[in-house]
Design a protein around this motif. Structure first.
Motif, short mmCIF file in Angstrom:
data_model
loop_
_atom_site.label_atom_id
_atom_site.label_comp_id
_atom_site.label_asym_id
_atom_site.label_seq_id
_atom_site.Cartn_x
_atom_site.Cartn_y
_atom_site.Cartn_z
N ARG A 129 0.91 -7.25 1.68
CA ARG A 129 0.01 -6.11 1.80
C ARG A 129 -1.03 -6.36 2.89
NH1 ARG A 129 -2.19 -1.69 -0.90
NH2 ARG A 129 -4.44 -1.45 -0.60
N GLU A 148 -8.95 2.53 3.15
CA GLU A 148 -8.55 1.12 3.20
C GLU A 148 -8.04 0.74 4.59
OE1 GLU A 148 -6.88 -0.18 -1.15
OE2 GLU A 148 -5.68 1.29 -0.04
N MET A 167 -1.49 -4.14 6.14
CA MET A 167 -2.81 -3.55 6.32
C MET A 167 -3.36 -3.89 7.71
SD MET A 167 -5.23 -1.81 4.61
CE MET A 167 -5.26 -2.26 2.86
N PHE A 217 -1.63 2.89 0.41
CA PHE A 217 -2.81 2.57 1.20
C PHE A 217 -3.61 3.85 1.42
CE2 PHE A 217 0.63 -0.25 2.30
CZ PHE A 217 0.06 -1.50 2.40
#
Length: 304
Positions: free
Chosen positions: A80, A67, A84, A63
Protein backbone atom coordinates in the motif's frame (compact mmCIF):
# COMPACT_ATOMS: atom_id res chain seq x y z
CA UNK A 1 -15.58 5.66 -20.18
CA UNK A 2 -13.33 2.68 -19.59
CA UNK A 3 -9.67 3.11 -20.58
CA UNK A 4 -7.12 0.31 -21.02
CA UNK A 5 -3.33 0.64 -21.07
CA UNK A 6 -0.59 -1.95 -21.57
CA UNK A 7 3.18 -2.07 -21.01
CA UNK A 8 5.83 -4.68 -21.83
CA UNK A 9 7.98 -6.52 -19.35
CA UNK A 10 11.79 -6.45 -19.61
CA UNK A 11 15.03 -8.36 -19.43
CA UNK A 12 18.48 -6.77 -19.44
CA UNK A 13 20.95 -8.77 -21.54
CA UNK A 14 23.99 -6.53 -20.96
CA UNK A 15 24.84 -3.74 -18.57
CA UNK A 16 23.20 -4.81 -15.32
CA UNK A 17 24.24 -2.46 -12.50
CA UNK A 18 26.69 -0.45 -14.67
CA UNK A 19 23.76 0.93 -16.69
CA UNK A 20 23.25 3.15 -13.64
CA UNK A 21 26.62 4.78 -14.34
CA UNK A 22 26.16 5.36 -18.05
CA UNK A 23 27.06 2.02 -19.60
CA UNK A 24 25.50 1.13 -22.94
CA UNK A 25 23.01 -1.66 -22.24
CA UNK A 26 21.13 -4.05 -24.50
CA UNK A 27 17.58 -4.55 -23.20
CA UNK A 28 14.88 -6.91 -24.43
CA UNK A 29 11.14 -6.20 -24.11
CA UNK A 30 9.22 -9.38 -23.34
CA UNK A 31 6.02 -10.88 -24.69
CA UNK A 32 4.74 -10.71 -21.11
CA UNK A 33 3.52 -7.47 -19.52
CA UNK A 34 0.74 -5.80 -17.56
CA UNK A 35 -2.60 -4.15 -18.33
CA UNK A 36 -4.18 -1.29 -16.41
CA UNK A 37 -7.92 -0.71 -16.73
CA UNK A 38 -9.50 2.53 -15.45
CA UNK A 39 -13.24 3.14 -15.03
CA UNK A 40 -14.91 6.20 -13.44
CA UNK A 41 -16.91 5.84 -10.21
CA UNK A 42 -19.09 8.34 -8.34
CA UNK A 43 -17.02 8.66 -5.13
CA UNK A 44 -13.75 10.57 -4.76
CA UNK A 45 -11.49 7.62 -4.18
CA UNK A 46 -9.50 5.03 -6.07
CA UNK A 47 -10.67 1.45 -5.68
CA UNK A 48 -7.65 -0.64 -6.59
CA UNK A 49 -7.47 -4.34 -7.41
CA UNK A 50 -4.39 -6.14 -8.77
CA UNK A 51 -4.64 -9.55 -10.44
CA UNK A 52 -1.82 -12.02 -10.89
CA UNK A 53 -1.33 -14.01 -14.09
CA UNK A 54 -3.54 -16.86 -12.81
CA UNK A 55 -6.46 -14.50 -12.15
CA UNK A 56 -6.00 -14.41 -8.37
CA UNK A 57 -6.16 -11.07 -6.56
CA UNK A 58 -2.81 -10.30 -4.96
CA UNK A 59 -3.58 -6.79 -3.77
CA UNK A 60 -6.80 -4.87 -3.10
CA UNK A 61 -7.36 -1.57 -1.30
CA UNK A 62 -9.06 1.81 -1.44
CA UNK A 63 -7.36 5.21 -1.47
CA UNK A 64 -9.18 8.45 -0.78
CA UNK A 65 -8.14 11.52 -2.71
CA UNK A 66 -7.04 13.11 0.55
CA UNK A 67 -4.73 10.16 1.29
CA UNK A 68 -3.14 10.39 -2.15
CA UNK A 69 -2.55 14.11 -1.73
CA UNK A 70 -1.05 13.88 1.78
CA UNK A 71 0.52 10.38 1.60
CA UNK A 72 0.05 8.88 5.09
CA UNK A 73 2.40 6.00 5.97
CA UNK A 74 1.07 2.54 6.86
CA UNK A 75 3.68 0.70 8.92
CA UNK A 76 2.02 -2.68 8.29
CA UNK A 77 1.40 -2.54 4.54
CA UNK A 78 4.45 -2.04 2.32
CA UNK A 79 2.52 -2.69 -0.90
CA UNK A 80 0.00 0.00 0.00
CA UNK A 81 2.84 2.41 0.86
CA UNK A 82 4.56 1.77 -2.46
CA UNK A 83 1.41 2.31 -4.48
CA UNK A 84 0.56 5.37 -2.39
CA UNK A 85 4.00 6.80 -3.18
CA UNK A 86 3.50 6.28 -6.93
CA UNK A 87 0.01 7.81 -6.88
CA UNK A 88 1.18 10.73 -4.74
CA UNK A 89 4.05 11.52 -7.10
CA UNK A 90 1.71 11.16 -10.08
CA UNK A 91 -0.57 13.70 -8.40
CA UNK A 92 2.38 16.04 -7.91
CA UNK A 93 3.10 15.80 -11.64
CA UNK A 94 -0.54 16.15 -12.71
CA UNK A 95 -2.75 17.55 -9.92
CA UNK A 96 -5.71 17.86 -12.27
CA UNK A 97 -6.45 14.17 -12.10
CA UNK A 98 -7.77 14.50 -8.54
CA UNK A 99 -9.44 17.89 -8.81
CA UNK A 100 -13.18 18.35 -9.38
CA UNK A 101 -13.62 14.82 -10.64
CA UNK A 102 -15.19 11.59 -9.58
CA UNK A 103 -13.05 8.66 -8.54
CA UNK A 104 -11.72 5.61 -10.34
CA UNK A 105 -11.95 1.84 -10.18
CA UNK A 106 -8.59 0.51 -11.33
CA UNK A 107 -7.72 -3.09 -12.15
CA UNK A 108 -4.24 -4.28 -13.10
CA UNK A 109 -3.69 -7.62 -14.81
CA UNK A 110 -0.27 -9.26 -15.13
CA UNK A 111 0.33 -11.69 -18.00
CA UNK A 112 3.26 -13.22 -16.06
CA UNK A 113 3.49 -14.44 -12.44
CA UNK A 114 4.34 -11.38 -10.36
CA UNK A 115 7.34 -13.06 -8.70
CA UNK A 116 9.12 -13.51 -12.05
CA UNK A 117 10.73 -10.09 -11.88
CA UNK A 118 9.85 -9.06 -15.42
CA UNK A 119 8.71 -5.60 -14.35
CA UNK A 120 5.64 -5.59 -12.13
CA UNK A 121 6.57 -2.10 -10.93
CA UNK A 122 7.92 -0.64 -14.19
CA UNK A 123 4.90 -1.77 -16.22
CA UNK A 124 2.64 -0.24 -13.57
CA UNK A 125 4.52 3.06 -13.58
CA UNK A 126 4.49 3.24 -17.36
CA UNK A 127 0.78 2.45 -17.47
CA UNK A 128 0.06 5.20 -14.95
CA UNK A 129 2.21 7.51 -17.03
CA UNK A 130 0.10 6.72 -20.10
CA UNK A 131 -3.15 7.15 -18.18
CA UNK A 132 -2.25 10.54 -16.70
CA UNK A 133 -0.15 11.75 -19.63
CA UNK A 134 2.96 12.24 -17.51
CA UNK A 135 6.59 11.26 -18.05
CA UNK A 136 7.03 7.69 -16.81
CA UNK A 137 10.81 8.14 -16.51
CA UNK A 138 10.30 11.06 -14.15
CA UNK A 139 7.64 9.18 -12.21
CA UNK A 140 10.09 6.29 -11.78
CA UNK A 141 12.77 8.60 -10.41
CA UNK A 142 10.33 10.25 -8.03
CA UNK A 143 9.15 6.90 -6.66
CA UNK A 144 11.45 3.88 -7.15
CA UNK A 145 14.59 5.25 -8.72
CA UNK A 146 16.77 3.14 -11.00
CA UNK A 147 18.23 3.47 -14.47
CA UNK A 148 14.90 3.56 -16.33
CA UNK A 149 15.77 0.87 -18.89
CA UNK A 150 12.68 -1.02 -17.74
CA UNK A 151 10.47 1.96 -18.59
CA UNK A 152 12.05 2.08 -22.05
CA UNK A 153 11.26 -1.61 -22.54
CA UNK A 154 7.69 -1.00 -21.38
CA UNK A 155 7.32 1.48 -24.24
CA UNK A 156 9.13 -0.32 -27.08
CA UNK A 157 8.26 -3.47 -29.00
CA UNK A 158 11.76 -4.34 -30.23
CA UNK A 159 15.16 -4.77 -28.57
CA UNK A 160 16.77 -1.49 -27.59
CA UNK A 161 20.01 -0.02 -26.46
CA UNK A 162 19.70 2.14 -23.37
CA UNK A 163 22.17 4.61 -21.94
CA UNK A 164 22.10 7.42 -19.42
CA UNK A 165 23.94 10.47 -20.75
CA UNK A 166 24.01 13.42 -18.34
CA UNK A 167 21.38 11.47 -16.36
CA UNK A 168 18.97 11.54 -19.29
CA UNK A 169 17.76 8.34 -20.97
CA UNK A 170 18.85 7.68 -24.54
CA UNK A 171 16.85 4.89 -26.15
CA UNK A 172 17.49 3.41 -29.57
CA UNK A 173 15.61 0.61 -31.30
CA UNK A 174 18.07 -1.98 -32.60
CA UNK A 175 18.03 -5.16 -34.63
CA UNK A 176 18.95 -8.10 -32.43
CA UNK A 177 17.71 -11.36 -33.92
CA UNK A 178 20.32 -14.02 -33.12
CA UNK A 179 20.29 -16.85 -35.66
CA UNK A 180 21.10 -19.22 -32.80
CA UNK A 181 18.11 -18.17 -30.67
CA UNK A 182 16.98 -21.82 -30.52
CA UNK A 183 19.98 -22.37 -28.23
CA UNK A 184 18.89 -19.63 -25.81
CA UNK A 185 16.69 -20.26 -22.79
CA UNK A 186 15.56 -18.20 -19.81
CA UNK A 187 15.58 -20.05 -16.49
CA UNK A 188 13.70 -18.73 -13.48
CA UNK A 189 15.63 -19.13 -10.23
CA UNK A 190 12.67 -18.39 -7.94
CA UNK A 191 14.90 -16.28 -5.70
CA UNK A 192 13.31 -12.85 -5.94
CA UNK A 193 15.85 -10.09 -5.46
CA UNK A 194 15.21 -6.57 -4.29
CA UNK A 195 16.30 -4.13 -6.99
CA UNK A 196 16.81 -1.42 -4.38
CA UNK A 197 19.00 -3.69 -2.24
CA UNK A 198 20.98 -4.94 -5.22
CA UNK A 199 21.63 -1.39 -6.42
CA UNK A 200 22.72 -0.30 -2.94
CA UNK A 201 25.16 -3.22 -2.76
CA UNK A 202 26.57 -2.30 -6.16
CA UNK A 203 27.05 1.32 -5.13
CA UNK A 204 29.07 0.16 -2.13
CA UNK A 205 31.41 -1.94 -4.28
CA UNK A 206 32.38 0.46 -7.04
CA UNK A 207 36.08 0.64 -7.80
CA UNK A 208 37.39 2.29 -10.97
CA UNK A 209 34.07 1.48 -12.62
CA UNK A 210 34.98 3.53 -15.70
CA UNK A 211 37.22 0.77 -17.07
CA UNK A 212 34.47 -1.80 -16.59
CA UNK A 213 31.95 0.42 -18.36
CA UNK A 214 34.26 0.70 -21.38
CA UNK A 215 34.46 -3.09 -21.60
CA UNK A 216 30.72 -3.55 -21.16
CA UNK A 217 30.09 -0.97 -23.91
CA UNK A 218 32.30 -2.97 -26.27
CA UNK A 219 30.43 -6.16 -25.44
CA UNK A 220 27.06 -4.51 -26.10
CA UNK A 221 28.27 -3.11 -29.40
CA UNK A 222 29.69 -6.49 -30.42
CA UNK A 223 26.25 -8.09 -29.97
CA UNK A 224 24.74 -5.62 -32.42
CA UNK A 225 27.06 -6.77 -35.21
CA UNK A 226 25.20 -10.09 -35.52
CA UNK A 227 27.81 -12.34 -33.88
CA UNK A 228 27.87 -16.08 -34.41
CA UNK A 229 27.21 -18.44 -31.52
CA UNK A 230 30.85 -18.74 -30.54
CA UNK A 231 31.32 -14.95 -30.36
CA UNK A 232 28.06 -14.55 -28.43
CA UNK A 233 29.12 -17.15 -25.87
CA UNK A 234 32.49 -15.43 -25.45
CA UNK A 235 30.78 -12.06 -24.93
CA UNK A 236 28.36 -13.44 -22.33
CA UNK A 237 31.09 -15.21 -20.38
CA UNK A 238 33.32 -12.14 -20.42
CA UNK A 239 30.43 -9.96 -19.23
CA UNK A 240 29.66 -12.38 -16.40
CA UNK A 241 33.22 -12.39 -15.14
CA UNK A 242 33.58 -8.61 -15.39
CA UNK A 243 30.55 -8.07 -13.16
CA UNK A 244 31.63 -10.90 -10.86
CA UNK A 245 34.83 -8.97 -10.18
CA UNK A 246 32.99 -5.68 -9.61
CA UNK A 247 30.39 -7.19 -7.29
CA UNK A 248 32.90 -9.50 -5.59
CA UNK A 249 30.34 -12.26 -6.11
CA UNK A 250 30.57 -15.71 -7.68
CA UNK A 251 29.07 -16.12 -11.12
CA UNK A 252 25.76 -17.97 -11.23
CA UNK A 253 27.48 -20.98 -12.78
CA UNK A 254 30.10 -21.10 -10.03
CA UNK A 255 27.47 -20.65 -7.34
CA UNK A 256 24.76 -23.08 -8.44
CA UNK A 257 25.45 -24.91 -11.69
CA UNK A 258 29.17 -25.69 -11.97
CA UNK A 259 28.49 -28.93 -13.88
CA UNK A 260 26.25 -27.31 -16.52
CA UNK A 261 27.49 -28.06 -20.05
CA UNK A 262 26.89 -24.66 -21.53
CA UNK A 263 27.07 -20.97 -20.69
CA UNK A 264 25.04 -19.15 -18.05
CA UNK A 265 24.62 -15.42 -17.64
CA UNK A 266 22.95 -13.50 -14.84
CA UNK A 267 20.22 -11.04 -15.81
CA UNK A 268 19.23 -8.06 -13.67
CA UNK A 269 19.83 -8.32 -9.93
CA UNK A 270 22.32 -11.16 -9.49
CA UNK A 271 21.13 -14.27 -7.68
CA UNK A 272 17.41 -14.12 -8.43
CA UNK A 273 14.77 -13.88 -11.11
CA UNK A 274 15.91 -15.12 -14.55
CA UNK A 275 19.24 -16.21 -15.97
CA UNK A 276 20.16 -16.87 -19.60
CA UNK A 277 21.22 -20.41 -20.49
CA UNK A 278 23.07 -21.06 -23.74
CA UNK A 279 23.03 -24.71 -24.73
CA UNK A 280 22.91 -26.70 -27.96
CA UNK A 281 20.93 -29.35 -26.09
CA UNK A 282 17.59 -28.55 -24.47
CA UNK A 283 18.56 -27.89 -20.81
CA UNK A 284 15.07 -28.41 -19.42
CA UNK A 285 15.87 -31.79 -17.90
CA UNK A 286 19.05 -30.52 -16.25
CA UNK A 287 17.33 -27.63 -14.51
CA UNK A 288 14.18 -29.53 -13.55
CA UNK A 289 16.28 -32.23 -11.90
CA UNK A 290 17.65 -29.45 -9.70
CA UNK A 291 14.25 -28.04 -8.83
CA UNK A 292 14.02 -25.21 -11.36
CA UNK A 293 10.74 -25.73 -13.20
CA UNK A 294 10.43 -22.61 -15.35
CA UNK A 295 12.56 -22.79 -18.52
CA UNK A 296 11.35 -20.53 -21.35
CA UNK A 297 12.83 -20.64 -24.88
CA UNK A 298 14.00 -17.31 -26.29
CA UNK A 299 11.28 -17.05 -28.94
CA UNK A 300 8.56 -17.53 -26.32
CA UNK A 301 9.92 -14.77 -24.09
CA UNK A 302 11.26 -11.94 -26.26
CA UNK A 303 9.42 -9.50 -28.52
CA UNK A 304 11.04 -9.23 -31.93
Amino acid sequence: MKQTFYSNGKLLLTGEYVVLDGALALALPTKFGQNLIVEPISTKQILWKSFDQDGSVWFEDAFTFDEIIHKPFDAENSVRNTLMEILHEAFQMNPDFLLDKNGFAIHTHLTFPKNWGLGTSSTLINNIGQWLNIDAFELLQRSFGGSGYDIACAQKNTPITYQLIDNKPHVKKVSFVPEFSNYLYFVYLNRKQSSKTAIANYMNKQNEIGKTIEQINKITQSLLSNPDLRAFVYAMEKHEHLLSDVLETSTIKEALFDDFKGTLKSLGAWGGDFILAISKENPEGYFKERGFETIIPYHEMILK
